[in-house]
Design a protein around this motif. Structure first.
Motif, PDB file in Angstrom:
ATOM      1  N   UNK A  72      -9.276  13.953 -21.362  1.00  0.00           N
ATOM      2  CA  UNK A  72     -10.349  14.942 -21.419  1.00  0.00           C
ATOM      3  C   UNK A  72     -10.399  15.602 -22.791  1.00  0.00           C
ATOM      4  N   UNK A 122     -11.719  13.099 -25.429  1.00  0.00           N
ATOM      5  CA  UNK A 122     -13.167  12.887 -25.421  1.00  0.00           C
ATOM      6  C   UNK A 122     -13.929  14.139 -25.832  1.00  0.00           C
ATOM      7  N   UNK A 175     -18.154  -2.160 -44.309  1.00  0.00           N
ATOM      8  CA  UNK A 175     -19.028  -1.149 -44.883  1.00  0.00           C
ATOM      9  C   UNK A 175     -18.441   0.231 -44.674  1.00  0.00           C
ATOM     10  N   UNK A 176     -18.984   1.175 -45.382  1.00  0.00           N
ATOM     11  CA  UNK A 176     -18.470   2.536 -45.316  1.00  0.00           C
ATOM     12  C   UNK A 176     -19.114   3.305 -44.172  1.00  0.00           C
ATOM     13  N   UNK A 199     -26.511   0.716 -40.913  1.00  0.00           N
ATOM     14  CA  UNK A 199     -26.436  -0.506 -40.113  1.00  0.00           C
ATOM     15  C   UNK A 199     -25.487  -0.306 -38.942  1.00  0.00           C
ATOM     16  N   UNK A 241      -8.946  22.214  -9.578  1.00  0.00           N
ATOM     17  CA  UNK A 241      -8.716  22.030 -11.013  1.00  0.00           C
ATOM     18  C   UNK A 241      -8.860  20.577 -11.404  1.00  0.00           C
ATOM     19  N   UNK A 242      -8.214  19.723 -10.635  1.00  0.00           N
ATOM     20  CA  UNK A 242      -8.272  18.295 -10.930  1.00  0.00           C
ATOM     21  C   UNK A 242      -9.686  17.768 -10.743  1.00  0.00           C
ATOM     22  N   UNK A 246     -11.620  18.747 -13.752  1.00  0.00           N
ATOM     23  CA  UNK A 246     -11.138  17.984 -14.901  1.00  0.00           C
ATOM     24  C   UNK A 246     -11.712  16.571 -14.889  1.00  0.00           C
ATOM     25  N   UNK A 247     -11.686  15.951 -13.732  1.00  0.00           N
ATOM     26  CA  UNK A 247     -12.230  14.595 -13.633  1.00  0.00           C
ATOM     27  C   UNK A 247     -13.726  14.578 -13.925  1.00  0.00           C
ATOM     28  N   UNK A 272     -15.406  16.665 -15.844  1.00  0.00           N
ATOM     29  CA  UNK A 272     -15.597  16.801 -17.289  1.00  0.00           C
ATOM     30  C   UNK A 272     -15.225  15.511 -18.005  1.00  0.00           C
ATOM     31  N   UNK A 273     -14.131  14.916 -17.568  1.00  0.00           N
ATOM     32  CA  UNK A 273     -13.684  13.673 -18.208  1.00  0.00           C
ATOM     33  C   UNK A 273     -14.752  12.603 -18.103  1.00  0.00           C
ATOM     34  N   UNK A 318     -17.914  13.046 -17.663  1.00  0.00           N
ATOM     35  CA  UNK A 318     -19.062  13.452 -18.470  1.00  0.00           C
ATOM     36  C   UNK A 318     -18.853  13.080 -19.931  1.00  0.00           C
ATOM     37  N   UNK A 319     -17.711  13.467 -20.471  1.00  0.00           N
ATOM     38  CA  UNK A 319     -17.469  13.180 -21.889  1.00  0.00           C
ATOM     39  C   UNK A 319     -17.338  11.688 -22.156  1.00  0.00           C
ATOM     40  N   UNK A 320     -16.741  10.995 -21.198  1.00  0.00           N
ATOM     41  CA  UNK A 320     -16.601   9.552 -21.398  1.00  0.00           C
ATOM     42  C   UNK A 320     -17.950   8.862 -21.443  1.00  0.00           C
ATOM     43  N   UNK A 347     -20.030  10.056 -24.831  1.00  0.00           N
ATOM     44  CA  UNK A 347     -19.538   9.717 -26.168  1.00  0.00           C
ATOM     45  C   UNK A 347     -19.936   8.291 -26.507  1.00  0.00           C
ATOM     46  N   UNK A 404     -19.015   5.398 -28.979  1.00  0.00           N
ATOM     47  CA  UNK A 404     -17.876   5.095 -29.841  1.00  0.00           C
ATOM     48  C   UNK A 404     -18.300   4.389 -31.127  1.00  0.00           C
ATOM     49  N   UNK A 405     -19.479   3.767 -31.115  1.00  0.00           N
ATOM     50  CA  UNK A 405     -19.884   3.021 -32.297  1.00  0.00           C
ATOM     51  C   UNK A 405     -20.544   3.978 -33.277  1.00  0.00           C
ATOM     52  N   UNK A 406     -19.872   4.207 -34.362  1.00  0.00           N
ATOM     53  CA  UNK A 406     -20.462   5.067 -35.375  1.00  0.00           C
ATOM     54  C   UNK A 406     -21.289   4.200 -36.319  1.00  0.00           C
ATOM     55  N   UNK A 407     -22.394   4.718 -36.792  1.00  0.00           N
ATOM     56  CA  UNK A 407     -23.195   3.913 -37.706  1.00  0.00           C
ATOM     57  C   UNK A 407     -22.461   3.631 -39.014  1.00  0.00           C
ATOM     58  N   UNK A 408     -22.657   2.431 -39.490  1.00  0.00           N
ATOM     59  CA  UNK A 408     -22.063   2.036 -40.757  1.00  0.00           C
ATOM     60  C   UNK A 408     -23.143   2.094 -41.826  1.00  0.00           C
TER      61      UNK A 408
END
Lengths: 174, 182
Positions: A26, A29, A56-57, A168, B36-37, B40-41, B43-44, B46-48, B51, B53-57
């Motif tokens: 948690x 993320x 690439x950067x 890209x 609580x759990x 937590x789950x 939120x987990x 939701x964020x999963x 998010x 993961x592939x950031x632009x290059x």
């Protein structure tokens, strides 16, 4: 052999490690999540970025002028969307564009939608004045005609922004 | 933590044999962790899900500034790559007639020419305004990917410096004519 049946106490499972890991994930993320900025929220264009395999950067996170080229999902017209990343630059650029009487600009505009080269030149010039250190990034849809990108590059070149980058997406599995 | 003498005697009451006092059997401190759990789950998840993961290059490009004086280059050292409206790629060395080439063969061509001309080859990419942008980026990508191979090839030929890279130029009427009927 008759045993007295023990009273069943219920099934107990230690949840501590599970909860530990869950919290860990948690927090991970939560810290890595990046939410859409205001400028991204304003526009209704979807961009399918071109895929590349070369090393690439990463895209800069500040001092950046973003020139997006995409097709509006509602109006179906292609346009350039120019925005700046730094917060004070956003304010300065907005003031400059309001002074220049940019059509459709108000005191909330972050991303400026441009449809002709004359305004594109003006806005790029303003960006250069607002933050001379800012680098340019062209984020265009891969299905677009190259002409749109070429015209943007020409305008940048006229304003002496000769180094810029194409946004890209990394090809998966390379 | 377990070293506390007075407080840490948690074991004694549990066994319940040595104690002189008839103390109640301690059941331990119980707190219901379920809500609580749950949260937590929630939120987990939701964020999963939110998010990415592939950031632009980015692919860095340099274009020459607008100069009044054109720089003269030898025709024989010029490798022109042209992209037609439909995305077909053509190449030619100097004044040769343009030839069709597939994208996957481009890398080998660029590497060969660069090594053959010993660092003096200039690659110029000219693209038609109607060609898809994705195609242009793919070619630029191939040229970028070819760089390490070119460096290796030059090194084998005894050259340790890489001077010229590639450039992008606008397509003119003459270029359109040359590749029109091919």
């Amino acid at each position: 052999m008759s045993k007295i049946k023990k009273k069943r106490l219920g099934f107990v499972l230690d949840m501590t490690p599970l909860v530990d890991i869950t919290f860990l994930l948690l927090t991970f993320f939560m810290f890595t999540a990046k939410f859409k900025s205001e400028s991204e929220n304003q526009q209704k264009v979807e961009i399918k970025r071109p895929k590349t395999q070369a090393d690439t950067a990463k895209l800069a996170e500040k001092d950046l002028v973003m020139v997006k080229v995409g097709v509006d999902s509602v109006l179906k017209d292609t346009a350039w969307y120019v925005s700046m990343i730094n917060e004070q630059d956003v304010v300065s650029l907005r003031r400059a564009m309001l002074d220049a009487k940019f059509p459709g600009a108000d005191d909330k505009t972050v991303s400026f939608k441009v449809v002709d080269t004359v305004w594109l030149g003006k806005i790029i010039q303003s960006c250069r004045i607002v933050n001379p250190k800012a680098s340019f990034a062209v984020d265009a849809d891969r299905r677009l005609r190259y002409e749109w990108i070429e015209r943007a590059v020409n305008e940048m070149r006229k304003n002496r922004a000769t180094t810029f980058s194409f946004v890209t997406e990394k090809k998966q599995g390379m | 933590m377990a070293g506390g003498g007075a407080l840490g005697g948690g074991k004694a009451p549990r066994r319940g044999k040595k104690g002189k006092r008839k103390s109640k059997k301690r059941l331990g401190f119980h707190l219901d962790m379920t809500p609580l759990v749950d949260i937590t789950f929630l939120l987990l998840t939701f964020f999963m899900l939110t998010t990415s993961m592939i950031t632009p290059q980015t692919m860095e490009m340099n274009v020459p500034p607008e100069l009044d004086v054109p720089i003269e280059v030898k025709q024989s050292e010029l490798l022109t790559i042209r992209v037609r409206d439909d995305g077909t790629i053509f190449y030619n060395m100097g004044m040769d007639a343009p030839e069709k080439i597939a994208l996957k063969n481009l890398r080998k061509l660029v590497v060969d020419q660069n090594v053959q001309l010993k660092n003096r080859c200039i690659v110029v990419l000219k693209s038609s305004g109607d060609a898809p942008y994705g195609m242009v980026v793919s070619i630029l990508d191939e040229l970028n990917v070819a760089e390490p191979d070119i460096l290796a090839g030059l090194k084998a030929a005894g050259i340790n410096e890489r001077k010229r890279k590639f450039t992008v130029a606008p397509m003119e009427g003459k270029d359109y004519e040359e590749i029109k009927g091919l």
